[in-house]
Design an enzyme around this catalytic site. Structure first.
Site, mmCIF file in Angstrom:
data_model
loop_
_atom_site.group_PDB
_atom_site.id
_atom_site.type_symbol
_atom_site.label_atom_id
_atom_site.label_comp_id
_atom_site.label_asym_id
_atom_site.label_seq_id
_atom_site.Cartn_x
_atom_site.Cartn_y
_atom_site.Cartn_z
ATOM 1 N N HIS A 51 0.827 -1.216 0.000
ATOM 2 C CA HIS A 51 0.000 0.000 0.000
ATOM 3 C C HIS A 51 0.858 1.262 0.000
ATOM 4 O O HIS A 51 0.549 2.223 -0.686
ATOM 5 C CB HIS A 51 -0.940 0.009 1.222
ATOM 6 C CG HIS A 51 -2.281 -0.569 0.914
ATOM 7 N ND1 HIS A 51 -2.479 -1.928 0.766
ATOM 8 C CD2 HIS A 51 -3.490 0.009 0.690
ATOM 9 C CE1 HIS A 51 -3.756 -2.143 0.480
ATOM 10 N NE2 HIS A 51 -4.387 -0.995 0.422
ATOM 11 N N LYS A 53 -10.359 -7.200 7.811
ATOM 12 C CA LYS A 53 -11.086 -7.471 9.055
ATOM 13 C C LYS A 53 -10.965 -6.273 9.982
ATOM 14 O O LYS A 53 -9.993 -5.515 9.901
ATOM 15 C CB LYS A 53 -10.581 -8.751 9.723
ATOM 16 C CG LYS A 53 -9.171 -8.658 10.293
ATOM 17 C CD LYS A 53 -8.836 -9.874 11.115
ATOM 18 C CE LYS A 53 -7.346 -10.024 11.362
ATOM 19 N NZ LYS A 53 -6.865 -9.453 12.617
#
Lengths: 279, 182
Positions: free
Chosen positions: B35, B100
């Protein structure tokens, strides 16, 4: 004196790393089942069913139950009648290296917190050593995932914060983490000692049998109250809402300084992996 | 509900917090280090290693595949670590994320603004989820090991809608519902 061969250490650590990642302990599986039976939310029950199914697949297919096979924490106990003429930490790390390679486990350790270059063999392990009486070595291996470990903390409270202050800190910490650490969680709490002692006893608390209670009366009371309070927070399995946020709360206490009240909270996800051997 | 990738606006409009979906098609993996690299490329006006338009990124770092496997165990990692990068990726066309745990305010706002969706997998169920992954190929950042970007072909990959374009939040709403006040 009893001589313990280096190869024995290496082989056992390798096996413990793989076993811990492939097969959840029976007592954890039982606790998850119990938790599923108690869960009031439908989505929570469904999550727990899938967690149990996953743990059974991992055992049967002989694969890691979770992709985060952790950094390896080792609790090492060496008897005072044991003779070793080699570097035991080196032997443990060799076992970790073999286990992570041969077991197809994810290597998640970087050599430096800032340059973040992967060591590619999941070493070094974090090793805590105790000298005990006897002629045996006990090795407990606990692969610890980053997701739940990241939600842990050490906080220096003051004596006036007392029992209620500790309780509030634990409840607030769990509430703030919500679904991040993969609930239902086990909460290890270390109270007392010093800054670092609190953290170690919190992690030792996570390793305790899931059904036991602290032999210390006040700590036991805190365990019961915290479990009750945490399961009222509404977080539920994976944070999707529900009544089963924690499988257990374990509180370990230690004498401390008149001025101090250190508290450490170690969060353990539902994949509560640890395996041990006595050599 | 069965959905396929790339995501369309029509499908995204139909998704509501709490919906269980089975995803079929191509999804891409990227987590922390990947990322950072993607965000830096965008800031430098450089081309990304894959076109993120209408795609789903799965936050995962799988275990190594055994000789008979497509991929090792592959469950979701905690999403909040990707929060600093997500609004930028959404602005550049990303439509879905699977991870999550809850997201921060900026990510939830960006999901509404850019019409995207945040799904959760069930953390830890890595052996189970891996069964829905039929192909896996590293397409960028091989040096990152488990964190490399992989192109996955999935069939009936299980996930739950947590944040939708309407501002619903499964986690926050359900936690309120099950919280016991005294």
């Amino acid at each position: 004196m009893r001589y313990i061969d280096r190869d024995l250490i290496v082989e056992n650590v390798e096996k413990l790393c793989i076993d811990a990642c492939y097969s959840i302990g029976d007592e954890i599986l039982k606790a998850l089942q119990k938790s599923k039976d108690k869960e009031k939310s439908a989505i929570g029950q469904d999550v727990l069913s899938q967690i149990i199914e996953n743990d059974l697949i991992a055992r049967e297919d002989y694969v890691p139950m979770c992709q985060d096979t952790g950094i390896v924490i080792v609790f090492l106990e060496i008897g005072n009648e044991v003779h070793i003429d080699y570097d035991i930490y080196d032997a443990i790390n060799e076992g970790v290296k073999n286990g992570y390679e041969h077991g197809y486990l994810r290597k998640s350790v970087v050599r430096h917190p800032f340059d973040r270059v992967n060591t590619k063999d999941n070493t070094p392990a974090v090793i805590h050593t105790k000298l005990v009486t006897g002629d045996k070595i006990n090795i407990l291996v606990a692969p610890k995932g980053g997701g739940s470990e990241n939600m842990s903390l050490v906080k220096m409270l003051t004596p006036s914060d007392g029992y209620e202050g500790v309780k509030k800190l634990v409840i607030d910490t769990v509430f703030n983490t919500k679904g991040k650490p993969c609930p239902p969680i086990i909460v290890g709490v270390g109270i007392g000692g010093s800054f670092e002692k609190a953290a170690i006893i919190a992690k030792e608390a996570v390793m305790r049998p899931i059904e036991d209670s602290s032999p210390d009366e006040i700590a036991k009371k805190l365990e019961d109250e915290l479990l009750h309070e945490i399961n009222k927070l509404g977080i539920g399995p994976m944070g999707f809402g529900g009544t089963q946020t924690a499988l257990a709360v374990k509180v370990n206490v230690h004498p401390c300084h008149i001025a101090s009240l250190p508290v450490a909270i170690n969060i353990q996800c539902h994949a509560a992996r640890h395996k041990e051997v006595t050599i | 509900m069965k959905i396929s990738t790339p995501l369309t606006e029509e499908v995204i409009e139909k998704l509501h917090a709490g919906d269980r979906v089975l995803i079929t098609g191509t999804i891409y993996t990227a987590r922390d280090a990947a990322h950072l690299r993607l965000a830096n490329l965008i800031k430098d006006n450089k081309e990304l290693p894959f076109d993120i338009t209408n795609q789903i990124i799965y936050y995962v770092g799988p275990t190594p595949a055994k000789p008979n496997q497509v991929i090792g165990s592959a469950g979701p990692t905690t999403s909040y670590r990707m929060d600093p990068y997500t609004p930028l990726l959404l602005k550049h066309g990303l439509k879905g994320m699977v991870g999550k745990g809850d997201r921060n305010k900026e990510v939830k706002e960006a999901i509404k603004k850019y019409k995207a969706v945040y799904f959760c997998g069930i953390g830890g169920t890595a052996a189970l989820i891996a069964k829905s992954i039929k192909k896996a190929k590293i397409i960028a950042y091989e040096d990152l090991g488990a964190e490399a970007i992989r192109k996955l072909e999935v069939i009936d990959f299980p996930a739950i809608v947590v944040n939708d374009i309407y501002g619903n939040d499964l986690m926050m709403d359900n936690i309120k519902k099950y919280k016991v006040e005294e």
